[in-house]
Each structure stands twice: as C-alpha cells, then as structure tokens.
Design a protein around this motif. Structure first.
Motif, PDB file in Angstrom:
ATOM      1  N   GLU A   1       0.778  -1.328  -0.034  1.00  0.00           N
ATOM      2  CA  GLU A   1       0.013  -0.190  -0.028  1.00  0.00           C
ATOM      3  C   GLU A   1       0.858   1.219  -0.001  1.00  0.00           C
ATOM      4  O   GLU A   1       0.750   2.256  -0.728  1.00  0.00           O
ATOM      5  CB  GLU A   1      -1.083   0.151   1.160  1.00  0.00           C
ATOM      6  N   LYS A   2       1.883   1.174   0.830  1.00  0.00           N
ATOM      7  CA  LYS A   2       2.823   2.274   0.700  1.00  0.00           C
ATOM      8  C   LYS A   2       3.430   2.626  -0.381  1.00  0.00           C
ATOM      9  O   LYS A   2       3.878   3.831  -0.924  1.00  0.00           O
ATOM     10  CB  LYS A   2       3.781   2.320   2.089  1.00  0.00           C
ATOM     11  N   PHE A   3       4.045   1.325  -1.037  1.00  0.00           N
ATOM     12  CA  PHE A   3       4.657   1.653  -2.281  1.00  0.00           C
ATOM     13  C   PHE A   3       3.798   2.174  -3.371  1.00  0.00           C
ATOM     14  O   PHE A   3       4.185   2.975  -4.077  1.00  0.00           O
ATOM     15  CB  PHE A   3       5.049   0.182  -2.562  1.00  0.00           C
ATOM     16  N   VAL A   4       2.500   1.803  -3.432  1.00  0.00           N
ATOM     17  CA  VAL A   4       1.387   2.388  -4.278  1.00  0.00           C
ATOM     18  C   VAL A   4       1.381   3.782  -4.177  1.00  0.00           C
ATOM     19  O   VAL A   4       1.091   4.460  -5.139  1.00  0.00           O
ATOM     20  CB  VAL A   4       0.218   1.382  -4.417  1.00  0.00           C
ATOM     21  N   GLU A   5       0.990   3.987  -3.018  1.00  0.00           N
ATOM     22  CA  GLU A   5       0.989   5.440  -2.556  1.00  0.00           C
ATOM     23  C   GLU A   5       2.199   6.312  -2.918  1.00  0.00           C
ATOM     24  O   GLU A   5       1.884   7.381  -3.459  1.00  0.00           O
ATOM     25  CB  GLU A   5       0.664   5.772  -1.135  1.00  0.00           C
ATOM     26  N   MET A   6       3.239   5.869  -2.666  1.00  0.00           N
ATOM     27  CA  MET A   6       4.470   6.646  -3.075  1.00  0.00           C
ATOM     28  C   MET A   6       4.630   6.756  -4.608  1.00  0.00           C
ATOM     29  O   MET A   6       4.681   7.795  -5.315  1.00  0.00           O
ATOM     30  CB  MET A   6       5.709   6.196  -2.435  1.00  0.00           C
ATOM     31  N   ASP A   7       4.245   5.748  -5.162  1.00  0.00           N
ATOM     32  CA  ASP A   7       4.269   5.648  -6.788  1.00  0.00           C
ATOM     33  C   ASP A   7       3.204   6.780  -7.408  1.00  0.00           C
ATOM     34  O   ASP A   7       3.508   7.499  -8.199  1.00  0.00           O
ATOM     35  CB  ASP A   7       4.279   4.412  -7.284  1.00  0.00           C
ATOM     36  N   THR A   8       1.867   6.868  -6.570  1.00  0.00           N
ATOM     37  CA  THR A   8       0.880   7.546  -6.854  1.00  0.00           C
ATOM     38  C   THR A   8       1.525   9.059  -6.862  1.00  0.00           C
ATOM     39  O   THR A   8       1.144  10.055  -7.710  1.00  0.00           O
ATOM     40  CB  THR A   8      -0.345   7.411  -6.336  1.00  0.00           C
ATOM     41  N   LEU A   9       1.969   9.349  -5.540  1.00  0.00           N
ATOM     42  CA  LEU A   9       2.291  10.636  -5.349  1.00  0.00           C
ATOM     43  C   LEU A   9       3.425  11.135  -6.234  1.00  0.00           C
ATOM     44  O   LEU A   9       3.535  12.310  -6.849  1.00  0.00           O
ATOM     45  CB  LEU A   9       2.900  10.766  -3.823  1.00  0.00           C
ATOM     46  N   PHE A  10       4.506  10.252  -6.746  1.00  0.00           N
ATOM     47  CA  PHE A  10       5.511  10.475  -7.569  1.00  0.00           C
ATOM     48  C   PHE A  10       4.659  10.911  -8.831  1.00  0.00           C
ATOM     49  O   PHE A  10       5.269  12.198  -9.363  1.00  0.00           O
ATOM     50  CB  PHE A  10       6.459   9.203  -7.661  1.00  0.00           C
ATOM     51  N   SER A  11       3.825  10.257  -9.411  1.00  0.00           N
ATOM     52  CA  SER A  11       3.011  10.615 -10.569  1.00  0.00           C
ATOM     53  C   SER A  11       2.685  12.126 -10.537  1.00  0.00           C
ATOM     54  O   SER A  11       2.806  12.712 -11.542  1.00  0.00           O
ATOM     55  CB  SER A  11       2.228   9.743 -10.665  1.00  0.00           C
ATOM     56  N   PHE A  12       2.069  12.287  -9.485  1.00  0.00           N
ATOM     57  CA  PHE A  12       1.321  13.837  -9.374  1.00  0.00           C
ATOM     58  C   PHE A  12       2.419  14.903  -9.111  1.00  0.00           C
ATOM     59  O   PHE A  12       2.387  15.979  -9.436  1.00  0.00           O
ATOM     60  CB  PHE A  12       0.407  13.748  -8.246  1.00  0.00           C
ATOM     61  N   TYR A  13       3.448  14.516  -8.551  1.00  0.00           N
ATOM     62  CA  TYR A  13       4.410  15.722  -8.083  1.00  0.00           C
ATOM     63  C   TYR A  13       5.783  15.558  -8.446  1.00  0.00           C
ATOM     64  O   TYR A  13       6.785  16.308  -8.286  1.00  0.00           O
ATOM     65  CB  TYR A  13       4.594  15.714  -6.481  1.00  0.00           C
ATOM     66  N   GLU A  14       6.125  14.735  -9.669  1.00  0.00           N
ATOM     67  CA  GLU A  14       7.372  14.487 -10.300  1.00  0.00           C
ATOM     68  C   GLU A  14       8.037  15.831 -10.773  1.00  0.00           C
ATOM     69  O   GLU A  14       9.107  15.947 -11.014  1.00  0.00           O
ATOM     70  CB  GLU A  14       7.297  13.429 -10.973  1.00  0.00           C
ATOM     71  N   GLY A  15       7.131  16.648 -11.054  1.00  0.00           N
ATOM     72  CA  GLY A  15       7.470  17.905 -11.821  1.00  0.00           C
ATOM     73  C   GLY A  15       8.310  18.747 -10.991  1.00  0.00           C
ATOM     74  O   GLY A  15       8.866  19.759 -11.189  1.00  0.00           O
ATOM     75  N   LEU A  16       7.760  18.496  -9.548  1.00  0.00           N
ATOM     76  CA  LEU A  16       8.585  19.441  -8.652  1.00  0.00           C
ATOM     77  C   LEU A  16       9.644  18.836  -8.014  1.00  0.00           C
ATOM     78  O   LEU A  16      10.330  19.396  -7.134  1.00  0.00           O
ATOM     79  CB  LEU A  16       7.487  19.475  -7.251  1.00  0.00           C
ATOM     80  N   LEU A  17      10.195  17.763  -8.613  1.00  0.00           N
ATOM     81  CA  LEU A  17      11.499  16.989  -8.096  1.00  0.00           C
ATOM     82  C   LEU A  17      12.625  17.503  -9.088  1.00  0.00           C
ATOM     83  O   LEU A  17      12.552  17.763 -10.250  1.00  0.00           O
ATOM     84  CB  LEU A  17      11.288  15.593  -7.933  1.00  0.00           C
ATOM     85  N   THR A  18      14.024  17.320  -8.437  1.00  0.00           N
ATOM     86  CA  THR A  18      15.123  17.616  -9.266  1.00  0.00           C
ATOM     87  C   THR A  18      15.182  16.270 -10.242  1.00  0.00           C
ATOM     88  O   THR A  18      14.624  15.212  -9.971  1.00  0.00           O
ATOM     89  CB  THR A  18      16.422  17.655  -8.258  1.00  0.00           C
ATOM     90  N   GLU A  19      16.127  16.414 -11.069  1.00  0.00           N
ATOM     91  CA  GLU A  19      16.287  15.423 -12.008  1.00  0.00           C
ATOM     92  C   GLU A  19      16.817  14.119 -11.423  1.00  0.00           C
ATOM     93  O   GLU A  19      16.466  13.167 -11.768  1.00  0.00           O
ATOM     94  CB  GLU A  19      17.166  15.852 -13.258  1.00  0.00           C
ATOM     95  N   LYS A  20      17.925  14.336 -10.352  1.00  0.00           N
ATOM     96  CA  LYS A  20      18.451  13.272  -9.704  1.00  0.00           C
ATOM     97  C   LYS A  20      17.252  12.454  -8.819  1.00  0.00           C
ATOM     98  O   LYS A  20      17.177  11.246  -9.015  1.00  0.00           O
ATOM     99  CB  LYS A  20      19.424  13.727  -8.658  1.00  0.00           C
ATOM    100  N   GLN A  21      16.481  13.272  -8.067  1.00  0.00           N
ATOM    101  CA  GLN A  21      15.265  12.735  -7.488  1.00  0.00           C
ATOM    102  C   GLN A  21      14.346  12.077  -8.217  1.00  0.00           C
ATOM    103  O   GLN A  21      13.871  10.869  -8.014  1.00  0.00           O
ATOM    104  CB  GLN A  21      14.575  13.606  -6.722  1.00  0.00           C
ATOM    105  N   LYS A  22      13.939  12.610  -9.344  1.00  0.00           N
ATOM    106  CA  LYS A  22      13.112  11.847 -10.327  1.00  0.00           C
ATOM    107  C   LYS A  22      13.971  10.493 -10.929  1.00  0.00           C
ATOM    108  O   LYS A  22      13.258   9.672 -10.773  1.00  0.00           O
ATOM    109  CB  LYS A  22      12.877  12.674 -11.618  1.00  0.00           C
ATOM    110  N   LEU A  23      15.114  10.489 -11.099  1.00  0.00           N
ATOM    111  CA  LEU A  23      15.897   9.378 -11.762  1.00  0.00           C
ATOM    112  C   LEU A  23      15.719   8.151 -10.707  1.00  0.00           C
ATOM    113  O   LEU A  23      15.410   7.056 -11.114  1.00  0.00           O
ATOM    114  CB  LEU A  23      17.107   9.668 -12.224  1.00  0.00           C
ATOM    115  N   VAL A  24      16.150   8.572  -9.353  1.00  0.00           N
ATOM    116  CA  VAL A  24      16.351   7.613  -8.362  1.00  0.00           C
ATOM    117  C   VAL A  24      14.786   6.974  -8.136  1.00  0.00           C
ATOM    118  O   VAL A  24      14.593   5.780  -8.180  1.00  0.00           O
ATOM    119  CB  VAL A  24      16.658   8.280  -7.192  1.00  0.00           C
ATOM    120  N   MET A  25      13.810   7.792  -8.107  1.00  0.00           N
ATOM    121  CA  MET A  25      12.289   7.364  -7.674  1.00  0.00           C
ATOM    122  C   MET A  25      11.681   6.538  -8.962  1.00  0.00           C
ATOM    123  O   MET A  25      11.184   5.594  -8.696  1.00  0.00           O
ATOM    124  CB  MET A  25      11.604   8.445  -7.441  1.00  0.00           C
ATOM    125  N   GLU A  26      12.066   7.129 -10.182  1.00  0.00           N
ATOM    126  CA  GLU A  26      11.635   6.159 -11.223  1.00  0.00           C
ATOM    127  C   GLU A  26      12.323   4.802 -11.414  1.00  0.00           C
ATOM    128  O   GLU A  26      11.675   3.528 -11.498  1.00  0.00           O
ATOM    129  CB  GLU A  26      12.194   6.960 -12.522  1.00  0.00           C
TER     130      GLU A  26
END
Length: 118
Positions: A4-29
């Motif tokens: 559930e937490k994994f899905v929540e974080m992936d969903t949050l990442f989808s919503f807010y990835e534009g607010l992250l740095t390129e490195k943060q995006k890459l790690v999260m992706e």
C-alpha cells in the motif's frame, strides 16, 4: 515496504514528479517504476547505496509534504469515487431515480473539478 505504501508513493510521484530535481526523479523512477534495488540504482548512478537510500527517504518526505499542502491525490481519488458512483447509477433501471441521483453526482463532480483547478 508494504504494498500500500509503495503504491501510495508511486502515485504521489506521478502527481508531483515535476517538482523534483532530475536526480530525485531518476532515483524514484528506478526504484518505483523499474523496481530496481538500492544496489542496482547505486551502480547505475555511481553513488553509494546509502546515498540512494537517503535520496529515496528525502524524496518520500517531500512528496508527502506536497500532498499535505496541495491534496492533489486526495482530490483525484474523490473525483474518481464520484465518477464510479455515477457509473453505478447508470446501471440502475429506475430512470426517474437515477436522473435525480445523476444530476446530484454531476454537480458534486463539477464542484470537485473546480476545487482541483484552484
């Protein structure tokens, strides 16, 4: 990590990835979308495993902070719930009953959409 937490974080990442740095995006992706381990990400990015772990933790905190302030995921889920209710009403056979209920749900959906755009 719980599913559930994994899905929540992936969903949050989808919503807010534009607010992250390129490195943060890459790690999260790599971590959430490609299902790479910390070691695999460490090797790909030529950083320590601990740096990967820290980046994920910090980014998760950021995502939760964004959601606590902006509520985009919460509002999206509310609109989705209303839409599902509307779809269920369309399956009803009593036309007069569903007409009033559909009108009320459409009004609710419109209000939620307006809130999302604010």
């Amino acid at each position: 990590m719980e599913v559930e937490k994994f899905v929540e974080m992936d969903t949050l990442f989808s919503f807010y990835e534009g607010l992250l740095t390129e490195k943060q995006k890459l790690v999260m992706e790599y971590y959430y979308r490609d299902d790479y381990s910390l070691s695999e990400i460490s090797d790909l990015m030529n950083i320590s495993r601990q740096a990967v772990h820290d980046s994920i933790q910090k980014t998760q905190s950021k995502l939760l902070k964004y959601e606590s302030k902006l509520h985009l995921m919460q509002k999206s889920q509310q609109v989705q719930g209303l839409t599902e209710e509307l779809e269920q009403l369309l399956q009803e056979e009593d036309v007069k009953k569903i007409s009033l209920q559909i009108k009320q749900k459409i009004i609710e959906i419109i209000q939620r959409c307006k809130e999302l755009s604010e």
